[in-house]
Design an enzyme around this catalytic site. Structure first.
Site, PDB file in Angstrom:
ATOM      1  N   CYS A 110      -5.087 -18.449  16.803  1.00 27.55           N
ATOM      2  CA  CYS A 110      -5.722 -18.211  18.099  1.00 27.55           C
ATOM      3  C   CYS A 110      -7.146 -18.746  18.130  1.00 27.55           C
ATOM      4  O   CYS A 110      -7.730 -18.920  19.197  1.00 27.55           O
ATOM      5  CB  CYS A 110      -5.763 -16.723  18.406  1.00 27.55           C
ATOM      6  N   TYR A 157     -18.973   5.965  32.330  1.00 26.63           N
ATOM      7  CA  TYR A 157     -19.827   5.454  33.401  1.00 26.63           C
ATOM      8  C   TYR A 157     -21.304   5.489  33.034  1.00 26.63           C
ATOM      9  O   TYR A 157     -21.842   6.530  32.647  1.00 26.63           O
ATOM     10  CB  TYR A 157     -19.612   6.264  34.682  1.00 26.63           C
ATOM     11  N   ASN A 160       1.225  -8.277  14.418  1.00 27.94           N
ATOM     12  CA  ASN A 160       0.680  -7.306  13.476  1.00 27.94           C
ATOM     13  C   ASN A 160       1.301  -5.926  13.660  1.00 27.94           C
ATOM     14  O   ASN A 160       1.544  -5.215  12.698  1.00 27.94           O
ATOM     15  CB  ASN A 160      -0.843  -7.237  13.635  1.00 27.94           C
ATOM     16  N   SER A 206      -1.580 -17.145   6.457  1.00 25.78           N
ATOM     17  CA  SER A 206      -2.471 -16.158   7.061  1.00 25.78           C
ATOM     18  C   SER A 206      -3.662 -16.790   7.758  1.00 25.78           C
ATOM     19  O   SER A 206      -4.802 -16.454   7.484  1.00 25.78           O
ATOM     20  CB  SER A 206      -2.951 -15.192   5.960  1.00 25.78           C
ATOM     21  N   ARG A 233       0.836  -1.208   0.000  1.00 25.45           N
ATOM     22  CA  ARG A 233       0.000   0.000   0.000  1.00 25.45           C
ATOM     23  C   ARG A 233       0.870   1.257   0.000  1.00 25.45           C
ATOM     24  O   ARG A 233       0.540   2.252  -0.621  1.00 25.45           O
ATOM     25  CB  ARG A 233      -0.948   0.005   1.205  1.00 25.45           C
TER      26      ARG A 233
END
Lengths: 566, 566
Positions: free
Chosen positions: B45, B437, B316, B41, B24
């Site tokens: 996990c 909150y 990453n 790729s 890119r």
């Protein structure tokens, strides 16, 4: 040495916190807290959840975790300070260091002396200057009694149709609560978006769709001019500048105003709230103030914006700062982010720091982005889509503000963003934090980090993108071609409602560049604009220089879409 | 100018990230990625979640969100870089700037030239030096094929009894996955706690109870010396130094080792992983390394601890740093916190920063605390109890580490703590962050802020407390009186298993001080030790100077308790 006399006015959040902490630090201090009401230390934030039926006994809001009522006696016995309820402060005599108080039961007045005075007088619901607020079945929502009677009357009178006046945080919570109770709910807001002042319009638009999907009728951009009632004095409708909306009951939540009259009358500096320094001292160093009666400052000192954001979390922080300072220990309160969050049905919605509207008004040179995507790896059942909008300062790349909206876990990302803004972190910092990664919680690159990356890329000119409003504007002027780089079956299911769309799946783009006109603006997109971004880079590398991608993809699009190409 | 040639060895996480980002930034660069395996790729996990049945098609781990397979062709077409699979790097020739590779299908070798080389060779599951690892029905869990065959064989062979060797993060995930599949699961760990190196023993003990409640049999403090099999070569049992545990199948997860052989052979500096600078450059500036093959540094530079923590999230980040640096843009990677999180049945368990064990080993003068309580206001149905353990540096009060365990939302608090450690924040900072909150998300004072306050109080000598081990030690020596300040009905339901307990509800404590002996050590407690802390302050103010409260209350107590006073 004489015993230190500390008088605290106000017994809801900042008051009890100050008193409790102070007695732990200075067991010998003579600490007295007075409160106008008979109730003290209640969790007002819980009121909508009582109305919703989340818990059945309103006393949960005034009791401790193990069920002890937080009464005057409770505080006296467990914390060791004195509480006088039903007692109003009338006047502060700074010269004599006394406060004139009136006992509301008897009407008697007396004077209480202080060495240090703490104003924790809170805020009050704003009463708009319109007729009809005193009709029956009209509620404000600031006290347990309001929630209790609302639920009682819904049952007793069989109330069916509610109008919420105001689409702020409490409005959101109450709308959901009343829908859950089975009422028809219409929400009227003067501004032409929900959560004005809290969210930017693009993010608000995304939430509005969700409210409507959950049967909340939205009436935006209309001003309520009055409430009408029947001969029995019960409300029957809410009149706006354009229509009358039938209502069995009305809840008004159009903001909070600081109770700063006492402070003003005593000559303390006020400006839409009591002004305090980092130790929560007012312009009289022996008088402190904290909680909803004070105006805070934005944590980012290079922006230095006063912010009135009444919140129980901040009130407690003030209390601790005040108690520490009275006890001789400086722990300055550094300011707030203006953080706010709300659950709106399945969505978590909130913001921390500045919105785009605020940044623009402050004249800050900022960049912003909207990112959309799942909050967990796509293979996890709990993965949910949400939007993050992020602003950064162009001068120093510091994160200025973050908004979240959607079904994904935005509260967690908001807290990480709040931390970054607190510490003055940049986009690069935010993306580098070693956040807790495992598939039940997040993808390997957390959405907040991805969003920071995309904004970085935008600021560096690598990612060129337009938000949904900028895209819509160009579509309306027919000035642009949309390039859909999704797969064929995605394109079949759902299309943008626009005539000039070219569809080339990303994987074929490099080979089919000749199908794309070079003499016009091009906006690429996919579902979330990850592929849209890739397409923009491919086109740019191929010499197309009028190309952008659409931020957030069609998932973030708040306007019309053609499903199944209809 | 000649085209920049970038060669990347390794195609799982850091490799594809580096290549995609680089294309890119530099569309004209000649970027080639080689990978020994045929798959690239993939989301390793996710393997335990496939085994658990969270998703049914293992391809989800190698496909994009919209279902496109991430193959060599996919990367070539969408990202524009070349991928060569089934190809192993044999040797780096730094002088010639080439890499000798072997094509595993054909056995052919060739040399690939580079201007910049990226080592993303990953890590490998550690194979302990014990016999029997090659028996049938023994799995490691690092590749989609492992997960796929495990599920297949459980069904085909009707496997019923599993032994997990190792109680690390993958062990936790796999134990839960296999329990969900209906197997009997025993977990064997050499160290006398689960998650060694990740949690301190007190927090681990709390999680162990939850694992046992969910039918995981724990065998701690025993070393596996071998696996035994039958005549068909199938595993039948796991032998420890003290017993044999029957097993239909075994999953071995005793850690990951960096694949740094190639780097070592090339003379690059390695020390339990490839050493890199902040730009991820090795000792040869034209050779970068990232992902599970490198050793990281702890973000807190005053501690400066190397940390080997293989994680997809970090891989990453390395990839981005490497691509940026090759493209001429410095975005140094500042280091890691050693953050790790895992879902263990209903518990979220994790840590960021240093554990107490690590801090002690590093000779840091630290203070620590365990806090326990609900993650939301007690009146909300979703409120769940959890523990937070926090460490701070006594010199500068910087937060050093945080551990969480319990049913409460610990992941969010871990991320806030990770942010604070990243930015070098103190306890006071952590407590002052304007976190989001509202009752569906947190109490007005967030648990992480409360925990920081308590630790602050402890360091200032205001809160005097002992952790559960220190308490237990004194109880075992009968040196202490426990003061239970809970309400009578709480005391009736559940008692500490100890003979010298005095029971005085907090609200009566100030009047009944004469019932408490002054000539002995006193440890106060309640459910979560909020009242315990209050009691300690009351007693101290009354002149008792040998009084502490028990951190986390009886909720954090990992030892025996008497329910209903039995």
């Amino acid at each position: 040495m004489a015993q230190l006399r500390v008088l605290i006015i106000g017994g809801v959040a900042c008051g009890p916190k100050t008193a409790s902490r102070l007695k732990r630090l200075c067991p010998d201090a003579d600490v007295t807290m007075i409160e106008r009401d008979s109730l003290i230390s209640y969790g007002a934030c819980g009121l909508p959840y009582y109305v919703e039926g989340e818990f059945l006994n309103i006393n949960a809001l005034t009791h401790t975790q193990v069920g002890l009522p937080r009464t005057a006696d409770f505080f006296q016995r467990t914390k060791g300070f004195k509480v006088i309820t039903r007692t109003e402060a009338i006047r502060i005599h700074r010269d004599k260091k006394t406060v004139a108080v009136k006992h509301l039961e008897t009407g008697e007045t007396s004077e209480l002396p202080y060495d240090k005075l703490v104003l924790a007088t809170g805020g009050s619901a704003f009463r708009p200057p319109i007729p009809g607020l005193d009709l029956k079945n009209v509620w404000f929502m600031t006290h347990p009694e309001h929630a209790r009677t609302l639920v009682e009357e819904i049952k007793a009178q069989g109330l069916e149709t509610a109008v919420m006046v105001g689409a702020g945080l409490i409005g959101m919570e109450m709308a959901e609560a009343l829908i859950q109770r089975g009422l028809n709910v219409t929400m009227v807001e003067m501004v032409d978006q929900i959560l004005p002042g809290i969210l930017d319009k693009d993010i608000a638009a995304y939430v509005q769709t969700h409210l409507e999907d959950n049967d909340v009728e939205l009436v935006l951009g209309e001003r309520v001019v009055g409430l009408d009632g029947d001969e029995a004095g019960r409300v029957t409708s809410v009149r706006t500048d354009r229509r009358a909306i039938p209502a069995d009951c009305v809840v008004v939540a159009v903001g909070t105003r600081p109770n700063d009259e006492l402070a003003k009358a005593a000559g303390l500096f006020c400006d839409r709230g009591i002004l305090v320094n980092e130790n929560c001292q007012t312009s009289d160093p022996d008088i402190y103030a904290g909680g909803d009666c004070v105006v805070n400052r934005f944590i980012n000192k290079t922006v230095a914006q006063p912010m009135y954001v009444p919140l129980g979390s901040t009130a407690n922080k003030h209390g601790r700062t005040i108690a520490n300072h009275i006890a001789g220990c400086q722990t300055p309160f550094p300011g707030i982010n203006g953080t706010g969050v709300v659950k709106a049905f399945d969505y978590t919605v909130g913001r921390t720091g500045l919105t785009e509207t605020m940044a623009r008004r402050l004249g800050i040179d900022y960049a912003s982005i909207v990112w959309g995507g799942p909050d967990r790896p796509h293979y996890m059942k709990k993965a949910r889509y949400f939007l993050i909008k992020m602003l950064a300062d162009k001068r120093d790349r510091k994160v200025l503000g973050v908004q979240v909206a959607g079904a994904g876990d935005g509260a967690k990302r908001l807290d990480v963003a709040a931390s970054t803004i607190y510490y003055g972190g940049t986009l690069e910092d935010l993306a580098d934090i070693d956040l807790a990664y495992a598939p039940p919680f997040s993808p390997p690159i957390d959405p907040i980090a991805v969003c920071a990356h995309v904004l970085s890329n935008k600021m560096d000119g690598i990612a060129r993108c337009l938000n949904v409003y900028e895209t819509k504007e160009r579509m309306d002027r027919k000035e642009v071609i949309l390039l859909d780089v999704r797969e064929p079956d995605e394109n079949k299911m759902l299309k943008m409602a626009y005539e000039r769309v070219v569809h080339i799946p990303l994987g074929e783009l490099r080979e089919r560049l000749n199908e794309i006109p070079r003499d016009t603006d091009i906006i690429t997109f996919c579902k979330i604009s990850l592929r849209g971004y890739e397409a923009q880079r491919i086109l740019q590398a191929a010499g197309f220089d009028r190309v952008w991608f659409m931020e957030g993809g069609h998932e973030a699009w708040p306007f019309e879409l053609d499903y199944l190409g209809m």
